[in-house]
Design a protein around this motif. Sequence first.
Motif, mmCIF file in Angstrom:
data_model
loop_
_atom_site.group_PDB
_atom_site.id
_atom_site.type_symbol
_atom_site.label_atom_id
_atom_site.label_comp_id
_atom_site.label_asym_id
_atom_site.label_seq_id
_atom_site.Cartn_x
_atom_site.Cartn_y
_atom_site.Cartn_z
ATOM 1 N N UNK A 69 -37.137 1.563 22.482
ATOM 2 C CA UNK A 69 -36.830 2.487 21.388
ATOM 3 C C UNK A 69 -37.852 3.621 21.320
ATOM 4 N N UNK A 71 -40.449 6.150 20.162
ATOM 5 C CA UNK A 71 -41.461 6.007 19.120
ATOM 6 C C UNK A 71 -41.070 6.750 17.857
ATOM 7 N N UNK A 73 -42.394 8.785 15.879
ATOM 8 C CA UNK A 73 -42.777 10.152 15.560
ATOM 9 C C UNK A 73 -41.755 11.157 16.042
ATOM 10 N N UNK A 76 -38.988 11.215 13.809
ATOM 11 C CA UNK A 76 -39.264 11.820 12.520
ATOM 12 C C UNK A 76 -38.970 13.307 12.503
ATOM 13 N N UNK A 77 -39.295 13.949 13.600
ATOM 14 C CA UNK A 77 -39.324 15.402 13.590
ATOM 15 C C UNK A 77 -37.936 16.018 13.494
ATOM 16 N N UNK A 109 -37.881 6.259 5.999
ATOM 17 C CA UNK A 109 -38.871 7.291 5.673
ATOM 18 C C UNK A 109 -38.183 8.407 4.900
ATOM 19 N N UNK A 128 -47.004 3.210 7.313
ATOM 20 C CA UNK A 128 -47.887 4.235 6.759
ATOM 21 C C UNK A 128 -47.131 5.452 6.263
ATOM 22 N N UNK A 129 -46.115 5.840 7.014
ATOM 23 C CA UNK A 129 -45.373 7.034 6.632
ATOM 24 C C UNK A 129 -44.681 6.833 5.289
ATOM 25 N N UNK A 132 -47.232 6.860 2.430
ATOM 26 C CA UNK A 132 -47.629 8.221 2.076
ATOM 27 C C UNK A 132 -46.536 8.919 1.277
ATOM 28 N N UNK A 148 -50.796 -2.127 14.387
ATOM 29 C CA UNK A 148 -49.749 -1.119 14.383
ATOM 30 C C UNK A 148 -48.878 -1.247 15.627
ATOM 31 N N UNK A 149 -47.576 -1.241 15.408
ATOM 32 C CA UNK A 149 -46.629 -1.269 16.522
ATOM 33 C C UNK A 149 -46.318 0.161 16.955
ATOM 34 N N UNK A 150 -46.559 0.435 18.227
ATOM 35 C CA UNK A 150 -46.315 1.789 18.713
ATOM 36 C C UNK A 150 -44.841 2.137 18.604
ATOM 37 N N UNK A 153 -44.033 2.261 14.589
ATOM 38 C CA UNK A 153 -44.923 3.005 13.714
ATOM 39 C C UNK A 153 -45.196 2.290 12.405
ATOM 40 N N UNK A 155 -47.054 -1.560 10.639
ATOM 41 C CA UNK A 155 -47.903 -2.708 10.911
ATOM 42 C C UNK A 155 -47.030 -3.939 11.122
#
Lengths: 257, 257
Positions: A69, A71, A73, A76-77, A109, A128-129, A132, A148-150, A153, A155
């Motif tokens: 899968x 990552x 990030x 997210x974008x 998120x 974390x995202x 926040x 943290x799982x890459x 993203x 824990x």
Amino acid sequence: MTPPELNNPVVRQSILRQRVEAGGTLVARSLATEFDVSPDTIRRDILTLEETGYVQRVRGGAVPLVARPTPIFSRLVTENPSRDALAEKAVGLTADGMVLLFDGGSTLISLAQKLPTMPNSLVVTSSPAIALASLAKAIPTVLIGGRMSIAGGLAVGAETVKAISQISADLCFLGACALDPESGLWADDFDEAAVKTQICASSARVCVVTTSEKLGRSARHHVIGCKDIDLLVTDATHQAVCAFETEGLELLHVYSA
Amino acid sequence: MTPPELNNPVVRQSILRQRVEAGGTLVARSLATEFDVSPDTIRRDILTLEETGYVQRVRGGAVPLVARPTPIFSRLVTENPSRDALAEKAVGLTADGMVLLFDGGSTLISLAQKLPTMPNSLVVTSSPAIALASLAKAIPTVLIGGRMSIAGGLAVGAETVKAISQISADLCFLGACALDPESGLWADDFDEAAVKTQICASSARVCVVTTSEKLGRSARHHVIGCKDIDLLVTDATHQAVCAFETEGLELLHVYSA
DNA sequence: TTTTAACTTGCAAAAACGTGCAGAATATTG
DNA sequence: CAATATTCTGCACGTTTTTGCAAGTTAAAA
């Protein structure tokens, strides 16, 4: 390692298939030693596994076919209208005062970013995202720690699961790697599956939020069956999800353009 | 990190692609060490990745091709030249293999974003933003959980302090709310002070990174004295910090425009 | 400028691959 | 049980891929 008593192609291949399904890689050379056959034989085994579509052959062996899968990030974008619509709908399930438990994933998120200000609620998450995002809405937040799982993203791991087990939430939001009417919810990653399972166990109600593309598939690690899911928020057609209704799920449809 | 069992071009390239997609950069030299191949091999990998259009090759490695929209975590930090210069300097204190403990704060988020890819290191932090930043650089990361502090955007509280106490780090980075030659380091918030104190206690070396405006002041909660600080990275004039040198600190100056 | 590091190119060795084949093991049939 | 067919396995040979090294070139840094 000793070879199995029955050193058939069938036996070997089922063992190998099992291993790649667990996320492992196949190294022809060491497998030859393990099964006490020539590397050619292992190569032929892998060849048939490739034909069956179970593995991707690479030089020296094979790797799992399913693309790991992407990552979190990069997910997210990119803006994603259907995901945002899902999130918008799921927000309606929340109310001030609730204890909300969040799984990770881009859809959630997006959901966390759309939460209203809820000073009496509590958001619990190992992402974390999401922490926040909820903090930005002045919602009291508890961050669950861990390795943290890459991939996801967020824990994961034993400590994470243990910490979640000490939570008692009113509602949890789960993302899905795969969702099937018969088998239920699946995850691509073992550690993430464990976290999802504990999240379900720690919540009074379970809500799965997923886009239609995840439906009807299955992934590597099982999380929970459909009977343990209370709500399903999806943009799939009614036709595509009628099978879920018979399982006792409450459906929340989103009709995206 | 150890090289994967299958050290193919295919496998390596998929790993590298994943990293640049996460916003990381590829450093040929360190990748060669990580995968236990010659830099030439890595260069060839990067070459094919460039042909596929995944990366832009630069001297020493490669960077993501598309200037991707700023991910969620970097939006948290507005650009600040003096802060960035501090962060740049502090990066030089790190090396692959170190266990790094991070306090929260915008300067340290900026620092975490500037970290190189360090597959053998471990970043430990209770700041979600820093965890995301280090994870984006493919650095193994442990997130410390706890109640989120609205003021600092990081987890605090007894559980957090306890979790940090179980860490043994080579170096920690601390932000400062106030720093005084005589009294030492101060924090504005009680809970954050407790976290900072434990971070110091869990690290072999303590590095404080702060802009000049925090110097000479004092805040509400005391953290540690100057004698327990090993390094100070600051952009203050030499004149302003000579008092610190007498306390046994090693100074790292940054002269910003 | 000098110096260092990285890049390009070509090349040769090593490893792995594909193919064909013959013997052994196993299953099937008479 | 015996004869036959099928599958499985290891090996040999030629081909392809991958890799590290060396020499010359280029770009950055001091």
